[in-house]
Design a protein around this motif. Structure first.
Motif, PDB file in Angstrom:
ATOM      1  N   ASP A   4      11.811  -3.344   3.506  1.00  0.00           N
ATOM      2  CA  ASP A   4      11.294  -2.950   2.191  1.00  0.00           C
ATOM      3  C   ASP A   4      12.086  -3.616   1.065  1.00  0.00           C
ATOM      4  OD1 ASP A   4       9.248  -1.283   3.174  1.00  0.00           O
ATOM      5  OD2 ASP A   4      10.650   0.383   3.410  1.00  0.00           O
ATOM      6  N   THR A  42       5.624  -1.824   9.702  1.00  0.00           N
ATOM      7  CA  THR A  42       4.605  -0.846   9.330  1.00  0.00           C
ATOM      8  C   THR A  42       3.420  -1.543   8.660  1.00  0.00           C
ATOM      9  OG1 THR A  42       5.448  -0.427   7.104  1.00  0.00           O
ATOM     10  CG2 THR A  42       6.424   0.864   8.902  1.00  0.00           C
ATOM     11  N   GLN A  44       2.103  -0.677   5.909  1.00  0.00           N
ATOM     12  CA  GLN A  44       2.448  -0.754   4.490  1.00  0.00           C
ATOM     13  C   GLN A  44       3.243  -2.027   4.192  1.00  0.00           C
ATOM     14  OE1 GLN A  44       1.522   1.471   2.171  1.00  0.00           O
ATOM     15  NE2 GLN A  44       2.717   0.747   0.449  1.00  0.00           N
ATOM     16  N   GLN A  45       4.222  -2.337   5.032  1.00  0.00           N
ATOM     17  CA  GLN A  45       5.034  -3.537   4.828  1.00  0.00           C
ATOM     18  C   GLN A  45       4.205  -4.800   4.998  1.00  0.00           C
ATOM     19  OE1 GLN A  45       7.992  -2.649   7.783  1.00  0.00           O
ATOM     20  NE2 GLN A  45       9.346  -1.628   6.326  1.00  0.00           N
ATOM     21  N   LEU A  48       1.899  -5.183   1.965  1.00  0.00           N
ATOM     22  CA  LEU A  48       2.604  -5.692   0.785  1.00  0.00           C
ATOM     23  C   LEU A  48       2.895  -7.184   0.919  1.00  0.00           C
ATOM     24  CD1 LEU A  48       5.122  -2.844  -0.103  1.00  0.00           C
ATOM     25  CD2 LEU A  48       3.123  -3.585  -1.392  1.00  0.00           C
ATOM     26  N   GLU A  89      -4.492  -3.668   6.139  1.00  0.00           N
ATOM     27  CA  GLU A  89      -3.214  -3.068   6.548  1.00  0.00           C
ATOM     28  C   GLU A  89      -2.930  -1.791   5.765  1.00  0.00           C
ATOM     29  OE1 GLU A  89      -1.323  -3.688   9.022  1.00  0.00           O
ATOM     30  OE2 GLU A  89      -1.963  -5.686   9.638  1.00  0.00           O
ATOM     31  N   LEU A  90      -3.151  -1.838   4.458  1.00  0.00           N
ATOM     32  CA  LEU A  90      -2.844  -0.665   3.636  1.00  0.00           C
ATOM     33  C   LEU A  90      -3.782   0.500   3.933  1.00  0.00           C
ATOM     34  CD1 LEU A  90      -1.983  -2.411   0.270  1.00  0.00           C
ATOM     35  CD2 LEU A  90      -0.403  -1.313   1.860  1.00  0.00           C
ATOM     36  N   GLY A  93      -2.279   2.927   6.432  1.00  0.00           N
ATOM     37  CA  GLY A  93      -1.170   3.777   6.018  1.00  0.00           C
ATOM     38  C   GLY A  93      -1.655   5.036   5.322  1.00  0.00           C
ATOM     39  N   ASP A  95      -0.241   6.186   2.420  1.00  0.00           N
ATOM     40  CA  ASP A  95      -0.172   6.042   0.973  1.00  0.00           C
ATOM     41  C   ASP A  95      -0.605   4.625   0.605  1.00  0.00           C
ATOM     42  OD1 ASP A  95       1.946   4.714   2.044  1.00  0.00           O
ATOM     43  OD2 ASP A  95       3.470   5.568   0.739  1.00  0.00           O
ATOM     44  N   GLY A  96      -0.408   4.255  -0.599  1.00  0.00           N
ATOM     45  CA  GLY A  96      -0.757   2.898  -1.000  1.00  0.00           C
ATOM     46  C   GLY A  96      -2.062   2.797  -1.767  1.00  0.00           C
ATOM     47  N   ARG A  99      -1.745   0.579  -4.790  1.00  0.00           N
ATOM     48  CA  ARG A  99      -1.669  -0.842  -4.434  1.00  0.00           C
ATOM     49  C   ARG A  99      -3.049  -1.358  -4.026  1.00  0.00           C
ATOM     50  NH1 ARG A  99       2.268  -4.227  -5.833  1.00  0.00           N
ATOM     51  NH2 ARG A  99       3.823  -2.810  -5.040  1.00  0.00           N
ATOM     52  N   ARG A 100      -3.814  -0.531  -3.308  1.00  0.00           N
ATOM     53  CA  ARG A 100      -5.176  -0.945  -2.923  1.00  0.00           C
ATOM     54  C   ARG A 100      -6.027  -1.189  -4.161  1.00  0.00           C
ATOM     55  NH1 ARG A 100      -4.453   3.043   1.191  1.00  0.00           N
ATOM     56  NH2 ARG A 100      -5.761   4.526   0.080  1.00  0.00           N
TER      57      ARG A 100
END
Length: 108
Positions: A4, A42, A44-45, A48, A89-90, A93, A95-96, A99-100
């Motif tokens: 992260d 993950t 999330q990673q 991103l 990918e997001l 997860g 959360d996110g 970002r989406r």
């Protein structure tokens, strides 16, 4: 340094390169993000890393002329692919959502 933290550190030079219109710095940032994506554990990673890569590619696309052929734009195709991969990918997860929404904004 955690993944992260490495992702956050890799995003900063991409932003700086965009501000400076520095093609070489964008290419280096893209390579760094690709290496980090391989290590990401993950969704999330990975999401991103794809998102930041899309930003770097968008900057390269602005700096490079892809010619007069609007139907043949490899950087645009690559940018869209990175955005789609980031969304995928997001979505895995928990959360996110913010970002989406950023990704969807970049896509339009």
């Amino acid at each position: 340094m955690s993944i992260d933290e490495q992702l956050a550190a890799a995003a900063k030079p991409v932003d700086d390169a965009l501000d400076a219109s520095d093609e070489q710095m964008l290419e280096e940032g893209l390579r760094s993000l690709e290496a980090l994506r391989a290590e990401a554990g993950t969704p999330q990673q990975r999401g991103l890393a794809h998102y930041f890569s899309a930003n770097a590619i968008a900057g390269l696309r602005q700096l490079k002329s892809e010619g007069d052929q609007w139907w043949d734009q490899p950087l645009l195709r690559r940018e869209i692919l990175e955005l789609r991969l980031a969304l995928g990918e997001l979505a895995k997860g928990e959360d996110g959502e913010a970002r989406r929404l950023q990704i969807l904004t970049n896509w339009s």
